[in-house]
Design a protein around this motif. Structure first.
Motif, PDB file in Angstrom:
ATOM      1  N   MET A   1       1.164  -0.949  -0.111  1.00 55.48           N
ATOM      2  CA  MET A   1      -0.405   0.249  -0.141  1.00 55.48           C
ATOM      3  C   MET A   1       1.180   1.424   0.117  1.00 55.48           C
ATOM      4  SD  MET A   1      -2.386   1.255   2.614  1.00 55.48           S
ATOM      5  CE  MET A   1      -1.956   0.079   4.436  1.00 55.48           C
ATOM      6  N   SER A   2       0.816   1.975  -1.032  1.00 54.75           N
ATOM      7  CA  SER A   2       1.447   3.416  -0.917  1.00 54.75           C
ATOM      8  C   SER A   2       0.855   4.721  -1.165  1.00 54.75           C
ATOM      9  CB  SER A   2       2.431   3.152  -2.341  1.00 54.75           C
ATOM     10  OG  SER A   2       1.377   3.006  -3.724  1.00 54.75           O
ATOM     11  N   ASN A   3      -0.877   4.293  -1.538  1.00 54.62           N
ATOM     12  CA  ASN A   3      -1.327   5.776  -1.807  1.00 54.62           C
ATOM     13  C   ASN A   3      -2.664   6.374  -0.989  1.00 54.62           C
ATOM     14  OD1 ASN A   3       1.081   6.874  -3.327  1.00 54.62           O
ATOM     15  ND2 ASN A   3      -0.850   6.231  -5.607  1.00 54.62           N
ATOM     16  N   LEU A   4      -2.982   6.778  -0.067  1.00 55.31           N
ATOM     17  CA  LEU A   4      -4.156   6.700   1.062  1.00 55.31           C
ATOM     18  C   LEU A   4      -5.142   8.421   0.537  1.00 55.31           C
ATOM     19  CD1 LEU A   4      -4.970   5.258   3.735  1.00 55.31           C
ATOM     20  CD2 LEU A   4      -4.014   6.928   4.522  1.00 55.31           C
ATOM     21  N   ILE A   5      -5.985   7.803   0.962  1.00 59.99           N
ATOM     22  CA  ILE A   5      -7.580   8.974   0.568  1.00 59.99           C
ATOM     23  C   ILE A   5      -7.775   9.173   2.229  1.00 59.99           C
ATOM     24  CG2 ILE A   5      -8.784   9.816  -0.559  1.00 59.99           C
ATOM     25  CD1 ILE A   5      -9.770   7.523  -2.573  1.00 59.99           C
ATOM     26  N   ILE A   6      -6.896  10.555   3.220  1.00 64.55           N
ATOM     27  CA  ILE A   6      -7.548  10.972   4.164  1.00 64.55           C
ATOM     28  C   ILE A   6      -9.057  11.796   3.845  1.00 64.55           C
ATOM     29  CG2 ILE A   6      -7.763  12.459   5.782  1.00 64.55           C
ATOM     30  CD1 ILE A   6      -4.524  11.897   6.049  1.00 64.55           C
ATOM     31  N   SER A   7      -9.829  11.359   4.355  1.00 62.76           N
ATOM     32  CA  SER A   7     -11.200  11.980   3.408  1.00 62.76           C
ATOM     33  C   SER A   7     -12.165  12.110   5.652  1.00 62.76           C
ATOM     34  CB  SER A   7     -12.187  11.870   2.914  1.00 62.76           C
ATOM     35  OG  SER A   7     -13.218  12.730   2.545  1.00 62.76           O
ATOM     36  N   GLY A   8     -13.556  12.920   5.588  1.00 65.94           N
ATOM     37  CA  GLY A   8     -14.187  12.375   6.758  1.00 65.94           C
ATOM     38  C   GLY A   8     -15.017  13.815   7.046  1.00 65.94           C
ATOM     39  N   TYR A   9     -15.891  13.652   7.587  1.00 64.31           N
ATOM     40  CA  TYR A   9     -16.525  14.937   7.897  1.00 64.31           C
ATOM     41  C   TYR A   9     -15.829  16.388   7.589  1.00 64.31           C
ATOM     42  CZ  TYR A   9     -19.161  11.572  10.343  1.00 64.31           C
ATOM     43  OH  TYR A   9     -20.131  10.417  10.723  1.00 64.31           O
ATOM     44  N   GLU A  44       3.705   5.969   0.956  1.00 67.36           N
ATOM     45  CA  GLU A  44       3.907   6.683   1.181  1.00 67.36           C
ATOM     46  C   GLU A  44       3.278   8.604   0.674  1.00 67.36           C
ATOM     47  OE1 GLU A  44       5.999   5.292  -2.424  1.00 67.36           O
ATOM     48  OE2 GLU A  44       6.798   3.535  -1.091  1.00 67.36           O
ATOM     49  N   TRP A  45       2.116   8.500   0.046  1.00 64.29           N
ATOM     50  CA  TRP A  45       1.117   9.533  -1.039  1.00 64.29           C
ATOM     51  C   TRP A  45       0.290  10.068  -0.061  1.00 64.29           C
ATOM     52  CZ3 TRP A  45       1.988  14.056  -3.513  1.00 64.29           C
ATOM     53  CH2 TRP A  45       3.044  14.036  -4.732  1.00 64.29           C
ATOM     54  N   ILE A  46      -0.426  11.053   0.827  1.00 63.85           N
ATOM     55  CA  ILE A  46      -1.958  10.880   0.937  1.00 63.85           C
ATOM     56  C   ILE A  46      -2.200  12.750   0.346  1.00 63.85           C
ATOM     57  CG2 ILE A  46      -2.420  11.732   3.445  1.00 63.85           C
ATOM     58  CD1 ILE A  46       0.652  10.442   3.492  1.00 63.85           C
ATOM     59  N   LEU A  47      -3.447  11.627  -0.370  1.00 63.10           N
ATOM     60  CA  LEU A  47      -4.113  12.514  -1.454  1.00 63.10           C
ATOM     61  C   LEU A  47      -5.377  12.633  -0.282  1.00 63.10           C
ATOM     62  CD1 LEU A  47      -4.882   9.359  -3.798  1.00 63.10           C
ATOM     63  CD2 LEU A  47      -2.639  11.162  -3.675  1.00 63.10           C
ATOM     64  N   ILE A  48      -5.858  13.962  -0.778  1.00 64.67           N
ATOM     65  CA  ILE A  48      -7.175  14.683  -0.479  1.00 64.67           C
ATOM     66  C   ILE A  48      -7.559  15.622  -0.754  1.00 64.67           C
ATOM     67  CG2 ILE A  48      -5.785  14.924   1.976  1.00 64.67           C
ATOM     68  CD1 ILE A  48      -6.182  17.908   1.408  1.00 64.67           C
ATOM     69  N   GLY A  49      -9.080  15.899  -0.848  1.00 65.98           N
ATOM     70  CA  GLY A  49      -9.435  17.131  -1.952  1.00 65.98           C
ATOM     71  C   GLY A  49      -9.859  17.994  -1.558  1.00 65.98           C
ATOM     72  N   GLY A  50      -9.304  18.659  -0.597  1.00 65.80           N
ATOM     73  CA  GLY A  50      -9.332  20.197   0.009  1.00 65.80           C
ATOM     74  C   GLY A  50     -10.307  20.456   0.678  1.00 65.80           C
ATOM     75  N   GLN A  51     -11.027  19.484   0.918  1.00 66.61           N
ATOM     76  CA  GLN A  51     -12.676  20.258   1.543  1.00 66.61           C
ATOM     77  C   GLN A  51     -12.222  20.542   3.413  1.00 66.61           C
ATOM     78  OE1 GLN A  51     -15.661  20.085   1.130  1.00 66.61           O
ATOM     79  NE2 GLN A  51     -15.439  19.604  -1.037  1.00 66.61           N
ATOM     80  N   SER A  52     -13.399  21.277   4.007  1.00 67.46           N
ATOM     81  CA  SER A  52     -12.583  22.029   4.943  1.00 67.46           C
ATOM     82  C   SER A  52     -12.795  20.583   6.430  1.00 67.46           C
ATOM     83  CB  SER A  52     -13.624  23.064   5.723  1.00 67.46           C
ATOM     84  OG  SER A  52     -14.955  23.021   5.465  1.00 67.46           O
ATOM     85  N   GLY A  53     -12.276  20.562   7.232  1.00 68.25           N
ATOM     86  CA  GLY A  53     -12.823  19.670   8.351  1.00 68.25           C
ATOM     87  C   GLY A  53     -11.690  18.586   7.732  1.00 68.25           C
ATOM     88  N   VAL A  54     -11.715  17.760   8.310  1.00 67.35           N
ATOM     89  CA  VAL A  54     -10.848  16.020   8.025  1.00 67.35           C
ATOM     90  C   VAL A  54      -9.879  16.616   7.511  1.00 67.35           C
ATOM     91  CG1 VAL A  54     -10.791  13.578   7.739  1.00 67.35           C
ATOM     92  CG2 VAL A  54     -12.867  14.831  10.014  1.00 67.35           C
ATOM     93  N   GLU A  55     -10.477  17.281   5.763  1.00 69.94           N
ATOM     94  CA  GLU A  55      -9.182  16.515   4.659  1.00 69.94           C
ATOM     95  C   GLU A  55      -8.487  17.698   4.964  1.00 69.94           C
ATOM     96  OE1 GLU A  55     -10.653  16.817   0.244  1.00 69.94           O
ATOM     97  OE2 GLU A  55     -12.306  14.974   1.491  1.00 69.94           O
ATOM     98  N   LEU A  74       2.499  14.373   0.323  1.00 65.58           N
ATOM     99  CA  LEU A  74       0.829  15.316   0.711  1.00 65.58           C
ATOM    100  C   LEU A  74       0.701  15.626  -1.418  1.00 65.58           C
ATOM    101  CD1 LEU A  74      -1.791  15.969   1.763  1.00 65.58           C
ATOM    102  CD2 LEU A  74      -0.963  17.987   2.165  1.00 65.58           C
ATOM    103  N   GLY A  75      -0.447  14.908  -0.869  1.00 67.48           N
ATOM    104  CA  GLY A  75      -0.678  15.302  -2.762  1.00 67.48           C
ATOM    105  C   GLY A  75      -2.788  16.389  -2.764  1.00 67.48           C
ATOM    106  N   VAL A  76      -2.809  17.610  -3.289  1.00 67.76           N
ATOM    107  CA  VAL A  76      -4.380  17.892  -2.896  1.00 67.76           C
ATOM    108  C   VAL A  76      -4.744  17.862  -4.565  1.00 67.76           C
ATOM    109  CG1 VAL A  76      -5.303  19.632  -2.391  1.00 67.76           C
ATOM    110  CG2 VAL A  76      -2.975  19.319  -1.086  1.00 67.76           C
ATOM    111  N   ILE A  77      -6.463  16.809  -4.753  1.00 67.34           N
ATOM    112  CA  ILE A  77      -6.243  17.039  -5.882  1.00 67.34           C
ATOM    113  C   ILE A  77      -7.442  17.034  -5.513  1.00 67.34           C
ATOM    114  CG2 ILE A  77      -7.042  15.495  -7.725  1.00 67.34           C
ATOM    115  CD1 ILE A  77      -3.992  13.870  -7.164  1.00 67.34           C
ATOM    116  N   PHE A  78      -8.141  18.324  -5.953  1.00 69.83           N
ATOM    117  CA  PHE A  78      -9.362  19.216  -6.096  1.00 69.83           C
ATOM    118  C   PHE A  78     -10.239  18.613  -7.243  1.00 69.83           C
ATOM    119  CE2 PHE A  78      -6.390  22.679  -4.105  1.00 69.83           C
ATOM    120  CZ  PHE A  78      -6.742  22.392  -3.425  1.00 69.83           C
ATOM    121  N   PRO A  79     -11.879  18.687  -6.863  1.00 70.83           N
ATOM    122  CA  PRO A  79     -13.326  18.149  -8.074  1.00 70.83           C
ATOM    123  C   PRO A  79     -12.994  18.789  -9.242  1.00 70.83           C
ATOM    124  CG  PRO A  79     -13.828  18.990  -5.838  1.00 70.83           C
ATOM    125  CD  PRO A  79     -12.156  18.689  -5.502  1.00 70.83           C
TER     126      PRO A  79
END
Length: 178
Positions: A1-9, A44-55, A74-79
């Motif tokens: 496992m090398s790329n992980l998404i973080i998200s949430g509320y 190795e890589w943590i990806l977020i979408g940039g939302q306020s809160g958990v991301e 850290l990768g920030v990939i917006f929608p």
């Protein structure tokens, strides 16, 4: 496992409206504990979408962890293009700070928001380019993260795709431990 998404509320879903809300410290502690374990097992890589809160809190934790784990990225990939452009000034500045600290920034759609298909395409892009997810989410208390959680469950029927949940019990237990 090398790329992980973080998200949430989102912050408003948790009733968090100020930067000094004690809930943020609890969430960040749980994120840090979970991320540390995942980094030590190969993330190795943590990806977020940039939302306020958990991301965004997750991005802050990743940047703190870079001191001990300089290899993580850290990768920030917006929608969509101009994501967050209609937010208030304080939230736009916070998003800019996260963008400037990221190792990679882009958007899955290079057009401003047009329709929900951009959000679905973004979600699928993140799933296709990651190996697992870490969500601050409790299925008993749905929020917008419900849609990502459901997509992850569908993804897991096609390929191995672990989803690590930090639920309200874990958050509560983290408070009790302190």
């Amino acid at each position: 496992m090398s790329n992980l998404i973080i998200s949430g509320y989102r912050s408003f879903e948790l009733g968090v409206f100020k930067e000094d809300d004690p809930k943020i410290a609890v969430i960040k502690k749980c994120l840090k504990d979970n991320l540390t374990n995942l980094i030590e097992t190969g993330v190795e890589w943590i990806l977020i979408g940039g939302q306020s809160g958990v991301e965004q809190w997750g991005a802050e934790v990743v940047n703190e962890l870079k001191e001990d784990y300089p290899e993580i990225k850290l990768g920030v990939i917006f929608p969509f293009y101009e994501f967050g452009g209609n937010w208030n000034e304080i939230n736009r500045m916070k998003l800019e700070k996260i963008k400037s600290s990221a190792d990679f920034t882009d958007s899955t759609s290079h057009k401003p928001y047009e329709n929900p298909n951009q959000l679905r395409a973004h979600q699928q892009f993140l799933l296709d380019h990651s190996d697992a997810a870490l969500l601050v989410y409790d299925p008993e208390f749905e929020g917008k993260t419900k849609y990502l959680h459901e997509a992850i469950q569908r993804q897991a029927t096609v390929k191995e795709y672990p989803c690590y949940l930090i639920d309200f019990d874990q958050l509560q237990n983290s408070v009790i431990e302190e």
